[in-house]
Design an enzyme around this catalytic site. Structure first.
Site, PDB file in Angstrom:
ATOM      1  N   ARG A   1      60.233  16.290  48.524  1.00  0.00           N
ATOM      2  CA  ARG A   1      59.675  15.528  49.649  1.00  0.00           C
ATOM      3  C   ARG A   1      60.435  14.231  49.862  1.00  0.00           C
ATOM      4  O   ARG A   1      60.894  13.610  48.905  1.00  0.00           O
ATOM      5  CB  ARG A   1      58.215  15.153  49.372  1.00  0.00           C
ATOM      6  CG  ARG A   1      57.240  16.294  49.531  1.00  0.00           C
ATOM      7  CD  ARG A   1      55.811  15.810  49.457  1.00  0.00           C
ATOM      8  NE  ARG A   1      55.595  14.912  48.336  1.00  0.00           N
ATOM      9  CZ  ARG A   1      54.624  14.001  48.296  1.00  0.00           C
ATOM     10  NH1 ARG A   1      53.816  13.834  49.324  1.00  0.00           N
ATOM     11  NH2 ARG A   1      54.485  13.227  47.252  1.00  0.00           N
TER      12      ARG A   1
ATOM     13  N   SER B   1      60.609  13.947  38.238  1.00  0.00           N
ATOM     14  CA  SER B   1      59.567  14.322  37.260  1.00  0.00           C
ATOM     15  C   SER B   1      60.113  15.171  36.121  1.00  0.00           C
ATOM     16  O   SER B   1      59.627  16.273  35.855  1.00  0.00           O
ATOM     17  CB  SER B   1      58.441  15.055  37.977  1.00  0.00           C
ATOM     18  OG  SER B   1      57.999  14.265  39.043  1.00  0.00           O
TER      19      SER B   1
ATOM     20  N   ASP C   1      56.575  10.979  37.864  1.00  0.00           N
ATOM     21  CA  ASP C   1      55.364  11.207  38.678  1.00  0.00           C
ATOM     22  C   ASP C   1      54.092  10.726  37.974  1.00  0.00           C
ATOM     23  O   ASP C   1      53.143  10.286  38.619  1.00  0.00           O
ATOM     24  CB  ASP C   1      55.220  12.678  39.078  1.00  0.00           C
ATOM     25  CG  ASP C   1      55.200  13.626  37.883  1.00  0.00           C
ATOM     26  OD1 ASP C   1      55.577  13.198  36.775  1.00  0.00           O
ATOM     27  OD2 ASP C   1      54.823  14.793  38.055  1.00  0.00           O
TER      28      ASP C   1
END
Length: 900
Positions: A522, A586, A640
């Protein structure tokens, strides 16, 4: 004139549909806890939960009490793939002194007959399981226990009503054990109707309804447990013995009962009781015909008005006479012969009229029976939420078997009343004997299967003491990761993030965030406003990362990421602006500063080459340079988990821990600088990314790893790594379940022992299916549908087992996660030096958010293992996007403060 008498006995389809609706309403009443006491149709739970699956085998005894004779049976069930069984029986009379005597006499007689039977079959020295067919209404509380509600038929035994008949039989058998040398284990109390269904169920696995139409009448069927208020639990199905003979005892059928029905009832042994049975069972139909013929004769319509002794004698016309008189192929000769035997001297018109009476009486019986059966079939279809249903009805009883027209009439009317059900009628062979043995065989199979399933799942059930050990081991590993001399060899890496503060509300500006952590990537634009109108606005776009890029070269991966950023900047019209950027990455990174992150190792299926040991921020900057279209200020590389903590920290300043429980599993928390030996300085705090997924890679939790965990680990992309994550995260739970299902299937405990192609496929069982299957709102029927989507053709019993497997795997995951978190909150409490700690944990991840029980079990475990900590769990909204922007904003704010 004859028709005038019989008009009320003729029932139109509209009337039958009305009877069907009335019976459906009675069923609902009988199933409800509050309405059952006043219901006439008692809907008695039989505690028979499973139908035969063809794997039953062994020698069984059955005794059958309820008809005109007592029967003892030996049933051999063969596991030969042909589902064959062999029945040997012996019949004993039931003299009046036994059927009208005391309870002790009755059960002693049963034990005597059984002893005689075992002697003739040379079975005296064997211990055999026995099924007891007791064809009277009983309230059962388990399969081998039943309290007699009332005697029916011609039985009137003293001292038995309201007592457990199995205990009485066991006492009688115990008396015989020493003197007659018989050893019998009563495993099941069975109603003959249930026995009929089970016998037919052995031959046809679609059979889920049993029907008796003989001296008595009754029906049973498999009902969804969630509808049976009288029994605890709502998983699976249970056979319900309707005891439909009492339908109408409350007046519900009074408009359909004729003067002859009333007269018959008044002259019976139990006036006002079993009114439906008295309208349809063979015990009463002959008498009904006699009463009609008597009145017609008295009115001069038959036999020249001469009333013979036979017409005046109760019980003189029996069902066998009625059946014989309805053999139309033989013309009127049969009718004439029977009437002559009864000292009636009929004309041809008399014979025709009598035959007509018999036809109308037996036709009404078939019609009423069809209407009630149609109600049961409709309920079954609605329970299964099917538009059309195929099913089988197992049938037994003299009226159905011996009457020349009855079966054909019943089938025809049922098919007319329920056109949406394709019904096969299967004649039962000795339902009360073979059926009782089948119930016993199924009970024994289910008990043996239960023991094996329990043994398979036992290693997943972790007692509190074991979870306490996991907490303590996690605590020790956290300390190793923080200390300089042990950090290099520590499995829990305790990586410093260089995030040294949480939001204070003064952050503001526009920030870009990138989020790479799974199969999607994203790009976000985040606008943060401070002051009274404090808010965070986000705009984002999702891009897929193809497998060939996930597992290609590092350069290809970062070029793909920059291509996605370019598309987004163009889309938002901000290509020229040099915005500060937070990069949520992450994967385990060793950071030397907030904007430097060296990849320790890929997880979650990524395998891109030339990345491990490299600085991911540099790789991103290189890719931006190669494209040469725009420039960005990369301020922070973010995990994250840290993003999750920061997002919740923006709402609640007490949030100092971040937890991810989704595809992966990880925790971060704010640690005192003085405890972080690998970073210079002792003042303040820094967020530590524990990377706890690798907990146990040194073998410290091997004692709780099962063979299924090892199989999942060995088949993964990184064998021997991330062992704790493989027991607690969404990416692996479905695979653990699949391995267990394969093992249970190999043991013959699931899917009829057949491992389907789809079950062999790694990854077929996604964690989202666990969440769906374990949902409390989901009926087993829907569980079966999910399994069918996965290519797994399951029975109702299979669905229960699959649901149980999913439950133990996800429960253990939540408990292990809770044990790890308890170690962290305890450490925070000791860091602060307080007796009691109040702290908030920011949480994200699909497992925590979507699984119906994970979050509750996690919270309960933390509470039990860290009793001095009051932990609040706060759901994070977009920790990897919003969180990355907030870290960037906090870093900018702290940087500006530092410059000042």
């Amino acid at each position: 004139q004859v028709d005038r008498y019989l008009y009320q006995l003729r029932l139109s389809d509209d009337v039958l549909l009305d009877v069907m609706a009335r019976f459906q309403a009675e069923m609902v009443k009988g199933l409800g806890r509050d309405t059952n006491p006043t219901a006439t149709v008692k809907m008695l739970p039989s505690f028979v939960r499973s139908l035969p699956d063809g794997s039953e085998k062994g020698d069984f005894l059955a005794v059958d009490l309820g008809g005109s004779q007592f029967r003892a049976h030996q049933v051999k069930v063969f596991d030969d793939g042909k589902q064959s069984s062999q029945l040997e029986s012996k019949f004993y009379p039931t003299p009046k002194e036994v059927t009208q005597g005391s309870g002790a006499e009755l059960f002693d007689y049963v034990a005597d007959c059984l002893s005689d039977f075992m002697e003739t079959k040379n079975l005296k020295h064997k211990k055999l399981p026995l099924g007891f067919t007791f064809s009277f209404p009983c309230k059962q509380t388990k399969l081998e226990e039943g309290v007699l509600l009332a005697w029916t038929k011609h039985f009137r035994v003293r001292g038995v009503q309201d007592t457990d008949v199995v205990s009485s039989l066991r006492r009688a058998l115990q008396k015989h054990k020493a003197s007659l040398d018989i050893d019998v284990d009563v495993l099941a109390l069975v109603n003959d109707t249930v026995g009929t269904m089970m016998t037919c169920g052995y031959d046809d696995q679609r059979c889920e309804v049993g029907l008796i139409i003989g001296t008595g009448t009754n029906a049973c069927y498999m009902e969804e447990m969630r509808h049976i208020d009288l029994v605890e639990g709502d998983e699976g199905r249970m056979c319900i013995n309707t005891e439909w003979g009492a339908f109408g005892d409350d007046g519900a059928l009074d408009d359909l009962r004729t003067e002859f029905d009333r007269e018959l009832d008044l002259g019976s042994l139990n006036p006002g009781k079993q009114l439906f049975e008295k309208m349809i069972s063979s015990l009463y139909l002959g008498e009904l015909v006699r009463l009609i013929l008597l009145k017609m004769t008295k009115e001069g319509l038959l036999f020249n008005g001469k009333v013979s002794t036979a017409l005046l004698t109760k019980g003189k016309i029996e069902m066998k006479h009625v059946s014989a008189m309805e053999k139309y192929k033989e013309g009127l000769s049969n009718t004439k012969e029977i009437l002559m035997e009864l000292n009636l001297f009929p004309s041809e018109e008399d014979c025709l009229a009598v035959q007509h009476v018999c036809t109308i009486v037996s036709f009404r019986s078939a019609n009423l029976c069809a209407a009630a059966l149609a109600a049961i079939l409709t309920r079954l279809r609605e329970n299964k939420k099917l538009l059309r249903m195929r099913t089988t009805v197992g049938i037994d009883g003299g009226l159905y078997k011996t009457h020349p027209q009855y079966a054909k009439r019943l089938h025809k009317v049922v098919r007319r009343l329920v056109p949406t059900c394709d019904v096969r009628f299967l004649l039962s062979e000795s339902g009360s004997g073979r059926g009782a043995a089948m119930v016993t065989a199924v009970a024994r199979r289910v008990a043996a299967q239960r023991r094996r399933i329990d043994a398979t799942l036992a290693p997943f059930l972790l007692p509190l003491g074991t979870l306490g050990q996991v907490r303590d081991k996690m605590r020790a590993e956290l300390e190793y990761g923080l200390k300089r001399e042990t950090q290099a060899s520590a499995t829990v890496k305790m990586l410093p993030t260089y995030v040294c503060g949480t939001p204070d509300g003064t952050e503001k500006g526009k920030f870009l965030a990138l989020d790479l952590g799974g199969t999607n990537f994203r790009v976000l634009l985040v606008k943060i406003k401070s002051g009274r109108r404090r808010s965070v606005q986000m705009y984002n776009k999702i891009f897929a990362i193809p497998l060939e890029i996930m597992q290609g070269t590092g350069e290809e991966l970062f070029d793909h990421i920059v291509q996605c950023i370019a598309d987004f900047l163009e889309y938002m019209g901000i290509k020229g602006a040099r915005l500060p950027l937070g990069f949520t990455f992450s994967f385990p990174c060793r950071q030397a500063s907030i904007d430097k992150g060296t990849l320790v190792g890929w997880t979650k299926g990524f395998k891109a080459t030339d990345c491990e040991g490299e600085d991911v921020v540099d790789m991103l900057r290189e890719a931006i340079r190669r494209r040469n279209e725009f420039d960005l200020d990369i301020v922070a590389v973010v995990n994250d988990t840290v993003g999750t903590m920061m997002t919740c920290g923006y709402e609640d300043p007490n949030c100092e821990i971040g937890l991810i429980a989704g595809t992966g599993s990880n925790v971060c928390y704010m640690e005192d600088m003085k405890n972080i030996e690998v970073v210079e300085g002792n003042e303040g705090e820094m967020c530590i990314n524990t990377e706890w997924g690798a907990f146990g890679d040194n073998g410290c939790i091997d004692h709780i790893r099962t063979k299924y965990d090892r199989e999942v680990d060995e088949g993964s992309l990184n064998p021997g790594k991330q062992r704790y994550e493989k027991m607690t995260s969404g990416m692996y739970l479905g695979e653990i379940v699949r391995q267990i299902l394969i093992d249970l299937t190999k043991q013959g405990l699931l899917f009829r022992g057949h491992i389907s192609e789809s079950l062999r496929k790694r990854g077929i069982f996604e964690t989202k299916f666990l969440s769906q299957i374990e949902s409390d709102r989901l009926a087993l029927l829907q569980v079966r549908r999910i399994l069918q989507q996965l290519g797994l053709d399951s029975t109702c019993d299979d669905s229960i087992i699959v649901k149980e497997v999913c439950g133990v795997v996800s429960r253990r995951a939540a408990q292990l996660c809770g044990a790890g978190l308890a170690a962290i909150v305890e450490k925070k409490r000791q860091n602060r030096g307080v007796e009691r700690l109040q702290i908030t944990v920011g949480v994200d991840g699909t497992l925590y958010k979507l699984h119906p029980h994970f979050s509750r079990v996690l919270r309960e475990t933390v509470k039990e293992l860290a009793p001095q900590c009051d932990v609040t769990f706060m759901l994070s909204e977009d920790g990897s996007g919003k969180g990355a922007a907030l870290i960037t904003a906090v870093a900018k704010r702290l940087h500006n403060v530092g410059q000042k």
